[in-house]
Design a protein around this motif. Structure first.
Motif, PDB file in Angstrom:
ATOM      1  N   ASP A 180      -4.270  23.889  -5.028  1.00 15.25           N
ATOM      2  CA  ASP A 180      -5.478  24.060  -4.220  1.00 15.25           C
ATOM      3  C   ASP A 180      -6.610  23.288  -4.886  1.00 15.25           C
ATOM      4  O   ASP A 180      -7.211  23.753  -5.849  1.00 15.25           O
ATOM      5  CB  ASP A 180      -5.846  25.543  -4.118  1.00 15.25           C
ATOM      6  N   PRO A 181      -6.924  22.084  -4.389  1.00 14.95           N
ATOM      7  CA  PRO A 181      -7.960  21.249  -5.011  1.00 14.95           C
ATOM      8  C   PRO A 181      -9.391  21.710  -4.725  1.00 14.95           C
ATOM      9  O   PRO A 181     -10.328  21.162  -5.305  1.00 14.95           O
ATOM     10  CB  PRO A 181      -7.711  19.866  -4.392  1.00 14.95           C
ATOM     11  N   PHE A 182      -9.566  22.666  -3.803  1.00 14.18           N
ATOM     12  CA  PHE A 182     -10.883  23.217  -3.487  1.00 14.18           C
ATOM     13  C   PHE A 182     -10.770  24.744  -3.597  1.00 14.18           C
ATOM     14  O   PHE A 182     -10.827  25.468  -2.614  1.00 14.18           O
ATOM     15  CB  PHE A 182     -11.318  22.795  -2.084  1.00 14.18           C
ATOM     16  N   MET A 183     -10.637  25.222  -4.804  1.00 14.09           N
ATOM     17  CA  MET A 183     -10.157  26.568  -5.084  1.00 14.09           C
ATOM     18  C   MET A 183     -11.104  27.679  -4.680  1.00 14.09           C
ATOM     19  O   MET A 183     -10.687  28.775  -4.318  1.00 14.09           O
ATOM     20  CB  MET A 183      -9.863  26.669  -6.585  1.00 14.09           C
ATOM     21  N   GLY A 184     -12.429  27.441  -4.753  1.00 16.05           N
ATOM     22  CA  GLY A 184     -13.374  28.508  -4.456  1.00 16.05           C
ATOM     23  C   GLY A 184     -13.159  29.703  -5.371  1.00 16.05           C
ATOM     24  O   GLY A 184     -13.049  29.565  -6.588  1.00 16.05           O
ATOM     25  N   SER A 185     -13.052  30.883  -4.773  1.00 17.82           N
ATOM     26  CA  SER A 185     -12.913  32.105  -5.566  1.00 17.82           C
ATOM     27  C   SER A 185     -11.480  32.413  -5.967  1.00 17.82           C
ATOM     28  O   SER A 185     -11.202  33.475  -6.519  1.00 17.82           O
ATOM     29  CB  SER A 185     -13.505  33.299  -4.816  1.00 17.82           C
ATOM     30  N   GLY A 186     -10.544  31.501  -5.672  1.00 18.64           N
ATOM     31  CA  GLY A 186      -9.194  31.602  -6.210  1.00 18.64           C
ATOM     32  C   GLY A 186      -8.197  32.394  -5.404  1.00 18.64           C
ATOM     33  O   GLY A 186      -7.164  32.812  -5.937  1.00 18.64           O
ATOM     34  N   THR A 187      -8.422  32.557  -4.089  1.00 18.79           N
ATOM     35  CA  THR A 187      -7.507  33.368  -3.291  1.00 18.79           C
ATOM     36  C   THR A 187      -6.117  32.750  -3.203  1.00 18.79           C
ATOM     37  O   THR A 187      -5.110  33.466  -3.239  1.00 18.79           O
ATOM     38  CB  THR A 187      -8.073  33.594  -1.877  1.00 18.79           C
ATOM     39  N   THR A 188      -6.024  31.421  -3.118  1.00 19.94           N
ATOM     40  CA  THR A 188      -4.707  30.777  -3.088  1.00 19.94           C
ATOM     41  C   THR A 188      -3.929  31.076  -4.364  1.00 19.94           C
ATOM     42  O   THR A 188      -2.729  31.382  -4.330  1.00 19.94           O
ATOM     43  CB  THR A 188      -4.851  29.254  -2.916  1.00 19.94           C
ATOM     44  N   LEU A 189      -4.606  30.997  -5.506  1.00 16.87           N
ATOM     45  CA  LEU A 189      -3.949  31.274  -6.780  1.00 16.87           C
ATOM     46  C   LEU A 189      -3.522  32.732  -6.872  1.00 16.87           C
ATOM     47  O   LEU A 189      -2.439  33.045  -7.368  1.00 16.87           O
ATOM     48  CB  LEU A 189      -4.864  30.916  -7.945  1.00 16.87           C
ATOM     49  N   ARG A 190      -4.388  33.637  -6.399  1.00 16.00           N
ATOM     50  CA  ARG A 190      -4.072  35.063  -6.431  1.00 16.00           C
ATOM     51  C   ARG A 190      -2.854  35.346  -5.548  1.00 16.00           C
ATOM     52  O   ARG A 190      -1.968  36.129  -5.922  1.00 16.00           O
ATOM     53  CB  ARG A 190      -5.288  35.848  -5.952  1.00 16.00           C
ATOM     54  N   ALA A 191      -2.802  34.734  -4.365  1.00 14.40           N
ATOM     55  CA  ALA A 191      -1.670  34.921  -3.469  1.00 14.40           C
ATOM     56  C   ALA A 191      -0.383  34.399  -4.102  1.00 14.40           C
ATOM     57  O   ALA A 191       0.669  35.040  -4.030  1.00 14.40           O
ATOM     58  CB  ALA A 191      -1.931  34.213  -2.136  1.00 14.40           C
ATOM     59  N   ALA A 192      -0.456  33.223  -4.735  1.00 17.58           N
ATOM     60  CA  ALA A 192       0.719  32.650  -5.382  1.00 17.58           C
ATOM     61  C   ALA A 192       1.195  33.539  -6.529  1.00 17.58           C
ATOM     62  O   ALA A 192       2.400  33.784  -6.688  1.00 17.58           O
ATOM     63  CB  ALA A 192       0.396  31.247  -5.898  1.00 17.58           C
ATOM     64  N   LYS A 193       0.277  34.024  -7.327  1.00 20.99           N
ATOM     65  CA  LYS A 193       0.649  34.887  -8.455  1.00 20.99           C
ATOM     66  C   LYS A 193       1.338  36.150  -7.968  1.00 20.99           C
ATOM     67  O   LYS A 193       2.355  36.569  -8.523  1.00 20.99           O
ATOM     68  CB  LYS A 193      -0.589  35.235  -9.277  1.00 20.99           C
ATOM     69  N   ASP A 194       0.797  36.773  -6.919  1.00 21.02           N
ATOM     70  CA  ASP A 194       1.389  38.005  -6.404  1.00 21.02           C
ATOM     71  C   ASP A 194       2.789  37.779  -5.849  1.00 21.02           C
ATOM     72  O   ASP A 194       3.594  38.708  -5.807  1.00 21.02           O
ATOM     73  CB  ASP A 194       0.490  38.599  -5.320  1.00 21.02           C
TER      74      ASP A 194
END
Length: 223
Positions: A180-194
């Motif tokens: 996610d090159p425009f991460m913002g508050s990190g929801t994509t990363l949080r979803a991937a981690k979960d």
């Protein structure tokens, strides 16, 4: 070109880089999927708040200039060089850049008819993972939400629900490394981690890197 030191690294494949994606993307290895919500050029951050007057006081996110200009062709080319599969939210604002797409994801934020206010009723993503349109219904209008309810949960003016991005990742079940090159508050990363996947996030504003790092330090969420 070498990568800068990560702003955050959990040691299990969830990494945040602070900086301009145009400077960081060339040093990143290829990934399996890009899932992102880039700027549309609507100056959403310039207002500092989302919502209008009424009994509910809109949250103040602080004024910023990250949405003065839409994602440009250089950023899109750098992204496409890293991946063959992509989901890009705001495709209706960026179709002049991304091109037409038979694969459209629609998020219904109201989940009912006959309810009008200042918020958009739907948002759209362009994707090359599908050849048809698919919809996700999940209430997310001000304080009225199907998930993540509470006064201080939403940390970014264009933040999307975690459930929505987990739904997006379901269209690429074999994609183990997300970008996610425009991460913002990190929801994509949080979803991937979960979901037990790796993810790389890039964000130009440090305050959002810090917010994302705190979200990622929380326990895995099962929605």
């Amino acid at each position: 070109m070498s990568l800068p030191k990560p702003y955050y690294d959990d040691g299990n494949g969830i990494v945040i880089y602070l900086g301009d994606c145009r400077e960081i993307l060339p040093a990143i290895q290829r990934v399996d999927l890009i899932l992102t919500d880039p700027p549309y050029g609507l100056n959403i951050g310039g207002a500092g708040t989302i919502g209008g007057a009424g009994v509910v006081q809109p949250k103040d996110y602080g004024k910023s200039d990250w949405d003065l200009e839409p994602m440009n062709s250089q950023q899109w080319m750098l992204m496409r060089a890293k991946c063959d599969q992509w989901i890009v939210w705001g495709g209706n604002h960026l179709c002049h850049l991304i091109g037409p797409s038979a694969g459209v994801l629609a998020w219904d934020k109201k989940c009912q008819n006959g309810w009008d206010d200042t918020f958009s009723e739907m948002e759209f993503a362009w994707t090359n993972l599908l050849t048809r349109a698919k919809g996700f219904r999940h209430l997310w209008a001000g304080a009225l939400r199907a998930s993540e309810r509470g006064a201080n949960v939403r940390e970014h003016p264009t933040q999307k629900p975690l459930a929505l991005l987990q739904w997006c990742l379901g269209f690429a079940p074999d994609a183990q490394t997300i970008l996610d090159p425009f991460m913002g508050s990190g929801t994509t990363l949080r979803a991937a981690k979960d979901l037990g996947r790796k993810c790389i996030g890039i964000e130009i504003e440090e305050k959002y890197c810090e917010i994302a790092a705190k979200r990622l330090a929380q326990e895995v969420l099962n929605l």
